[in-house]
Scaffold this active site. Structure first.
Site, PDB file in Angstrom:
ATOM      1  N   GLN A 115       0.989  -1.312   0.024  1.00 20.69           N
ATOM      2  CA  GLN A 115       0.056   0.047   0.063  1.00 20.69           C
ATOM      3  C   GLN A 115       0.775   1.284   0.064  1.00 20.69           C
ATOM      4  O   GLN A 115       0.507   2.302  -0.019  1.00 20.69           O
ATOM      5  CB  GLN A 115      -0.918  -0.066   1.128  1.00 20.69           C
ATOM      6  CG  GLN A 115      -1.826  -1.023   1.250  1.00 20.69           C
ATOM      7  CD  GLN A 115      -2.575  -1.376   2.565  1.00 20.69           C
ATOM      8  OE1 GLN A 115      -2.183  -1.750   3.408  1.00 20.69           O
ATOM      9  NE2 GLN A 115      -3.792  -0.663   2.633  1.00 20.69           N
ATOM     10  N   ASN A 116       2.166   1.079   0.020  1.00 21.71           N
ATOM     11  CA  ASN A 116       3.154   2.242   0.190  1.00 21.71           C
ATOM     12  C   ASN A 116       3.479   2.835  -1.091  1.00 21.71           C
ATOM     13  O   ASN A 116       3.401   2.236  -2.102  1.00 21.71           O
ATOM     14  CB  ASN A 116       4.595   1.937   0.878  1.00 21.71           C
ATOM     15  CG  ASN A 116       4.138   1.235   2.342  1.00 21.71           C
ATOM     16  OD1 ASN A 116       3.168   1.648   2.883  1.00 21.71           O
ATOM     17  ND2 ASN A 116       4.888   0.587   2.673  1.00 21.71           N
ATOM     18  N   ASP A 118       6.450   4.426  -1.552  1.00 22.32           N
ATOM     19  CA  ASP A 118       7.887   4.842  -1.370  1.00 22.32           C
ATOM     20  C   ASP A 118       9.010   4.225  -2.113  1.00 22.32           C
ATOM     21  O   ASP A 118      10.019   4.401  -2.295  1.00 22.32           O
ATOM     22  CB  ASP A 118       8.164   4.760  -0.015  1.00 22.32           C
ATOM     23  CG  ASP A 118       8.068   3.416   0.799  1.00 22.32           C
ATOM     24  OD1 ASP A 118       8.346   2.497   0.275  1.00 22.32           O
ATOM     25  OD2 ASP A 118       7.550   3.674   1.897  1.00 22.32           O
ATOM     26  N   HIS A 133      -1.015   1.402  -4.636  1.00 24.33           N
ATOM     27  CA  HIS A 133      -1.555   2.654  -4.582  1.00 24.33           C
ATOM     28  C   HIS A 133      -0.776   3.559  -5.469  1.00 24.33           C
ATOM     29  O   HIS A 133      -0.756   4.736  -5.417  1.00 24.33           O
ATOM     30  CB  HIS A 133      -1.714   3.411  -3.370  1.00 24.33           C
ATOM     31  CG  HIS A 133      -2.633   2.893  -2.279  1.00 24.33           C
ATOM     32  ND1 HIS A 133      -2.659   2.675  -0.877  1.00 24.33           N
ATOM     33  CD2 HIS A 133      -3.847   2.321  -2.685  1.00 24.33           C
ATOM     34  CE1 HIS A 133      -3.709   2.192  -0.449  1.00 24.33           C
ATOM     35  NE2 HIS A 133      -4.407   1.649  -1.404  1.00 24.33           N
ATOM     36  N   CYS A 141       0.379  12.579 -16.653  1.00 22.65           N
ATOM     37  CA  CYS A 141      -0.446  13.996 -17.058  1.00 22.65           C
ATOM     38  C   CYS A 141      -1.935  13.455 -17.251  1.00 22.65           C
ATOM     39  O   CYS A 141      -2.100  12.576 -17.697  1.00 22.65           O
ATOM     40  CB  CYS A 141       0.011  14.236 -18.399  1.00 22.65           C
ATOM     41  SG  CYS A 141      -1.054  15.566 -19.038  1.00 22.65           S
ATOM     42  N   SER A 234      -2.746  -0.963   9.179  1.00 22.20           N
ATOM     43  CA  SER A 234      -3.718  -0.819  10.158  1.00 22.20           C
ATOM     44  C   SER A 234      -4.936  -1.363   9.497  1.00 22.20           C
ATOM     45  O   SER A 234      -6.251  -1.796   9.954  1.00 22.20           O
ATOM     46  CB  SER A 234      -4.000   0.454  10.652  1.00 22.20           C
ATOM     47  OG  SER A 234      -4.160   1.339   9.396  1.00 22.20           O
TER      48      SER A 234
END
Length: 297
Positions: A115-116, A118, A133, A141, A234
């Site tokens: 879900q990160n 990074d 995500h 764009c 969580s």
């Protein structure tokens, strides 16, 4: 969608455990799908949303509706994200990321869903990571669909905003820095270099749908898994919780490593309430899986 949910753990949820044997047994059997959340990156200096000191206590994430509907909101977002990106791009994988990569190299995993945004799983060496995500290292764009590198946008924003270096109150899991409107000032947003359209990070904002094909790919991974191992999430938003529910309904064991109670605890065979890096290093050691080229300590 990634709605912001207000959830309080019910008192009847099972307490957290410190027994890592179920996790070691599941990984030892192979075929595990990992679902990771912001908690796995806290040891890399990136805060989570809902843990102790989590960013939701002081920060409301940008929504897709606000971003697409307001020039002012986009200027505020890009000013804050541009500053936050300087911190994100310096973050390095921690023991938790490296352990997941090591489990993958040893054939114990059948997939990694994160879900990160990074990119730290990939930086640690995990392959075939599904970024549920999206990723902050890309920009898309909204007009022509062109995808470009975040580092190129960072260069253009630096040129357009020479001397922009406010001190942020904090950095959030979505790469957004905490800045006041005064600090944002007259920050200049640059358009798409191809068509002049609006640029957006290639991430799923709150209020935006995860692409259906990506969701189905994750569902297939979970359907074929021998167990689902949740790390540092969580499970408050449905985008991740649905896979826990899917696994539980199919009779696939769900194991969670998260210090705090989660919304998925009632579906899990165990929740281990230990720091992720320590927990995964211990499991790696028990399985004889080298982390960083050696057996974990």
């Amino acid at each position: 969608m990634r709605p912001t949910l207000h959830w309080t753990p019910e008192e009847d949820l099972p307490p957290g455990s410190t027994d890592l044997e179920p996790v070691a047994d599941a990984l030892g059997a192979g075929g595990v799908v990992v679902l990771s959340g912001a908690g796995i990156s806290t040891e890399s200096g990136i805060p989570d949303y809902r843990g102790e000191g989590g960013s939701l206590s002081r920060h409301t994430p940008m929504t897709y509706q606000d971003f697409t509907g307001s020039d002012r909101a986009r200027r505020r977002y890009w000013a804050r994200s541009h500053l936050g990106w300087r911190t994100f791009r310096r973050a390095v994988p921690n023991t938790g990321h490296r352990a997941v990569a090591a489990f993958g190299r040893h054939g114990l995993l059948s997939g990694v869903i994160t879900q990160n945004v990074d990119g730290l799983h990939q930086a640690a060496g995990s392959e075939g990571v599904v970024e549920l995500h999206g990723g902050l290292d890309r920009v898309v764009c909204l007009s022509c669909g062109a995808v470009s590198e975040r580092r190129e946008l960072a260069r253009r924003l630096e040129e357009a905003n020479a001397g922009f270096a406010p001190v942020a109150a904090g950095i959030n899991p979505d790469g957004d820095a905490d800045l006041t409107d005064e600090q944002v000032g007259d920050f200049r947003v640059v358009p798409c270099a191809v068509c002049g359209g609006v640029l957006k990070p290639d991430v799923v904002f709150f209020g935006e749908n995860v692409p259906p094909g990506r969701v189905e790919h994750c569902r297939t991974l979970v359907r074929e898994a021998t167990s689902l191992l949740v790390l540092g999430s969580s499970l408050t938003v449905m985008s991740g919780l649905r896979f826990v529910r899917q696994a539980a309904q199919a009779g696939t064991p769900v194991l969670i490593v998260n210090r705090d109670p989660t919304r998925g605890d009632r579906h899990a065979v165990t929740r281990v309430a230990l720091p992720l890096g320590t927990a995964l290093a211990t499991v790696a050691d028990r399985l004889g899986v080298p982390v960083n080229g050696r057996t974990a300590a």
